[in-house]
Write an enzyme that holds these catalytic residues in place. Sequence first.
Site: not given
Length: 368
Positions: A275-276
Amino acid sequence: MHAIQQQYWAVRDYLSPVLKESKFKEHGRITPEEFVAAGDFISYKFPVWTWEKGDASKARDYLPTEKQYLVTRGVPCLRRATSLAYTDADEDAERLLSFGDSSGAADEWVETHAGRGATVDSAANPGEIDDIPDLDGDGLASAMADVSIVSETGATVGETPDLDDIPDMEEEGLEEGEDEATAAPVVPKAGGVLDASQVGVANGNLLQVRTYDVMITYDKYYQTPRIWLLGYDENRTPLTPAQIFQDVSADHALKTVTIEAFPHSSTLQAASVHPCKHASVMKKVIERMNAGVVEEQLAARKHSGKHQDKDGKKKWGFGRKGGKEEGVKAPGEEEEVEGMRVDFYLVVFLKFIASIVPTIEVDSTTAF
């Protein structure tokens, strides 16, 4: 090395503060309360999604006990992601097809991937089907010449034959013979288990369909939802990591999509989209969609305002002396519209995830 990295991420997630202020329109991030609200909305509107509590020892205290993560099971995956790859190579060439009739009029269609052969992952290839010749008038007359309307018993068509003349199946011995068209029974190997090669799906006679269990968790460090994939083949055998990456876009496989420990289980390993970049992507998508929602809300308010002005009542622009009447807005002042609600966050999120796993039908929600 991977185990050390897992421990580092666990400590980092534990020490990260919990987001308290809503920033889903400004930064694309949501609070745990907004994650639960968005989860309640998607599970209510689309019941294929349900809440799960997971392992009690892995429960997050900032989420309700019964609402730790969302899950949907049996999501179909009809083909591999590589089948969607399109290049300028010869095997992906296009050709023009013309379907004309005897009058000379023709409909032209463009066939893509013209040089690409049929694969096992697609529907079974029926091969070339020969044209069935049409019978002309003379051929049809000659074919009907030998047709008789008189039966072997002497009765013409339309007459009811005598029941005694109908032969009994037992007298003819039809029950004792074996039909050559009957398929031979499949005998399982030792242990009573069929081999994979004995199943029609494995032989390419049917479309091979993989299924996935898709989970959505809340990532406290990145303050966004996180997707998890657990795949099965047509025989409900868990897929290997290499097989799962076949269903992931080539731009994301082994880069943003990796195999990691599921946070709400002590033993489960699943593929996860890191999810960066979720917050930045969601911010851009929400900005575009919110502009359309605001425009629709303004148009609806303007339309409803016209209906209110038709009642014939005159609204005076003054109130109490020395002040402005409460609820009456100054000229030129417009009421702020709400725009897109946070309830729709996961609906938008699934549409973003669908671009990463294009062949896995994770998005069964509504269209904007």
